[in-house]
Motif scaffolding. Structure first.
Motif, PDB file in Angstrom:
ATOM      1  N   TRP A  10       0.816  -1.141   0.045  1.00 36.59           N
ATOM      2  CA  TRP A  10       0.017  -0.054  -0.117  1.00 36.59           C
ATOM      3  C   TRP A  10       0.607   1.128   0.083  1.00 36.59           C
ATOM      4  O   TRP A  10       0.627   2.128  -0.669  1.00 36.59           O
ATOM      5  N   SER A  11       1.755   1.284   0.477  1.00 39.81           N
ATOM      6  CA  SER A  11       2.793   2.587   0.761  1.00 39.81           C
ATOM      7  C   SER A  11       4.356   2.138   1.557  1.00 39.81           C
ATOM      8  O   SER A  11       4.307   0.862   2.218  1.00 39.81           O
ATOM      9  N   PRO A  12       5.180   2.805   1.139  1.00 41.81           N
ATOM     10  CA  PRO A  12       6.501   2.651   1.807  1.00 41.81           C
ATOM     11  C   PRO A  12       6.595   2.356   3.206  1.00 41.81           C
ATOM     12  O   PRO A  12       7.078   1.726   3.865  1.00 41.81           O
ATOM     13  N   GLU A  13       5.173   3.103   3.865  1.00 44.21           N
ATOM     14  CA  GLU A  13       5.184   3.070   5.276  1.00 44.21           C
ATOM     15  C   GLU A  13       4.870   1.632   5.788  1.00 44.21           C
ATOM     16  O   GLU A  13       5.205   1.165   6.819  1.00 44.21           O
ATOM     17  N   THR A  14       4.272   1.070   4.740  1.00 41.78           N
ATOM     18  CA  THR A  14       4.137  -0.543   5.168  1.00 41.78           C
ATOM     19  C   THR A  14       5.440  -1.060   5.438  1.00 41.78           C
ATOM     20  O   THR A  14       5.144  -2.116   6.357  1.00 41.78           O
ATOM     21  N   VAL A  15       6.324  -1.115   4.856  1.00 36.06           N
ATOM     22  CA  VAL A  15       7.782  -1.472   5.150  1.00 36.06           C
ATOM     23  C   VAL A  15       8.398  -0.694   5.938  1.00 36.06           C
ATOM     24  O   VAL A  15      10.011  -1.146   6.206  1.00 36.06           O
ATOM     25  N   GLY A  16       7.927   0.332   6.574  1.00 34.16           N
ATOM     26  CA  GLY A  16       8.455   1.260   7.538  1.00 34.16           C
ATOM     27  C   GLY A  16       9.959   1.777   7.013  1.00 34.16           C
ATOM     28  O   GLY A  16      10.956   2.088   7.666  1.00 34.16           O
ATOM     29  N   VAL A  17       9.985   2.211   5.635  1.00 35.95           N
ATOM     30  CA  VAL A  17      11.082   2.849   5.099  1.00 35.95           C
ATOM     31  C   VAL A  17      10.775   4.167   4.434  1.00 35.95           C
ATOM     32  O   VAL A  17       9.356   4.412   4.041  1.00 35.95           O
TER      33      VAL A  17
ATOM     34  N   GLU B 123       7.867  10.907   2.179  1.00 31.82           N
ATOM     35  CA  GLU B 123       9.202  11.081   3.181  1.00 31.82           C
ATOM     36  C   GLU B 123       8.336  10.599   4.455  1.00 31.82           C
ATOM     37  O   GLU B 123       7.198  11.162   4.984  1.00 31.82           O
ATOM     38  N   ILE B 124       9.161   9.798   5.288  1.00 27.86           N
ATOM     39  CA  ILE B 124       8.575   9.437   6.461  1.00 27.86           C
ATOM     40  C   ILE B 124       9.225   9.922   7.435  1.00 27.86           C
ATOM     41  O   ILE B 124      10.430   9.666   7.614  1.00 27.86           O
ATOM     42  N   PRO B 125       8.409  10.556   8.618  1.00 24.34           N
ATOM     43  CA  PRO B 125       9.324  11.134   9.646  1.00 24.34           C
ATOM     44  C   PRO B 125      10.017  10.322  10.582  1.00 24.34           C
ATOM     45  O   PRO B 125       9.759   9.282  10.622  1.00 24.34           O
TER      46      PRO B 125
ATOM     47  N   ALA C  20      11.061   7.165   1.274  1.00 22.84           N
ATOM     48  CA  ALA C  20      11.067   7.036   0.073  1.00 22.84           C
ATOM     49  C   ALA C  20      12.456   6.701  -0.661  1.00 22.84           C
ATOM     50  O   ALA C  20      12.323   5.767  -1.661  1.00 22.84           O
ATOM     51  N   ASP C  21      13.513   7.232  -0.175  1.00 22.89           N
ATOM     52  CA  ASP C  21      14.733   6.868  -0.784  1.00 22.89           C
ATOM     53  C   ASP C  21      15.037   5.495  -0.360  1.00 22.89           C
ATOM     54  O   ASP C  21      15.632   4.753  -1.454  1.00 22.89           O
ATOM     55  N   ARG C  22      14.831   4.944   0.941  1.00 19.77           N
ATOM     56  CA  ARG C  22      15.051   3.439   1.023  1.00 19.77           C
ATOM     57  C   ARG C  22      14.320   2.650   0.517  1.00 19.77           C
ATOM     58  O   ARG C  22      14.635   1.595  -0.035  1.00 19.77           O
ATOM     59  N   PHE C  23      12.832   3.180  -0.005  1.00 20.20           N
ATOM     60  CA  PHE C  23      11.899   2.210  -0.766  1.00 20.20           C
ATOM     61  C   PHE C  23      12.371   2.174  -2.248  1.00 20.20           C
ATOM     62  O   PHE C  23      12.510   1.047  -2.597  1.00 20.20           O
ATOM     63  N   ARG C  24      12.992   3.147  -2.703  1.00 22.14           N
ATOM     64  CA  ARG C  24      13.706   3.152  -3.808  1.00 22.14           C
ATOM     65  C   ARG C  24      14.841   2.257  -4.137  1.00 22.14           C
ATOM     66  O   ARG C  24      15.030   1.515  -5.012  1.00 22.14           O
ATOM     67  N   SER C  25      15.698   2.239  -3.129  1.00 16.82           N
ATOM     68  CA  SER C  25      16.857   1.230  -2.955  1.00 16.82           C
ATOM     69  C   SER C  25      16.296  -0.139  -3.016  1.00 16.82           C
ATOM     70  O   SER C  25      16.891  -1.114  -3.408  1.00 16.82           O
ATOM     71  N   MET C  26      15.200  -0.355  -2.194  1.00 17.97           N
ATOM     72  CA  MET C  26      14.550  -1.644  -2.109  1.00 17.97           C
ATOM     73  C   MET C  26      14.072  -2.105  -3.530  1.00 17.97           C
ATOM     74  O   MET C  26      14.227  -3.249  -3.879  1.00 17.97           O
ATOM     75  N   GLN C  27      13.430  -1.139  -3.910  1.00 14.08           N
ATOM     76  CA  GLN C  27      12.873  -1.774  -5.525  1.00 14.08           C
ATOM     77  C   GLN C  27      13.937  -1.823  -6.420  1.00 14.08           C
ATOM     78  O   GLN C  27      13.930  -2.866  -7.242  1.00 14.08           O
TER      79      GLN C  27
END
Length: 99
Positions: free
Chosen positions: A63-70, A97-99, A72-79
């Protein structure tokens, strides 16, 4: 923050619609039962990574990068990591961006 059944159902429906719009076959639905734990310790995420590692799935819709607790940059790295393995991890919402 706890999630109620309606919220979970709504997020699952968003993911299903996202996959269906791309003609992706849904093989497994995972609802994280331990979202408060670090990602590597989450039961649901362990199921997902095991399926990716065994190449039982090629695409994961969250649903969201927040789902995996990362963030935006870390999510892109995961992708990128999964893309190198010819697999895809996408989210139905825009990475923020997640605070």
């Amino acid at each position: 923050m706890g999630r109620n059944a309606a919220e979970i159902d709504g997020r699952m429906d968003d993911c299903r619609q996202y996959a269906n719009a791309r003609a992706w076959r849904i093989t497994t639905r995972v609802v994280e039962s331990t979202p408060e734990r670090p990602l590597e310790e989450r039961e649901g995420w362990q199921l997902v990574t095991e399926a990716l590692d065994a190449v039982r799935v090629r695409i994961v819709v969250i649903w969201s990068p927040e789902t995996v607790g990362v963030d935006a940059d870390r999510f892109r790295s995961m992708q990128e990591l999964y893309r190198e393995r010819d697999q895809v991890v996408v989210c139905t919402t825009e990475p923020k961006e997640i605070p």
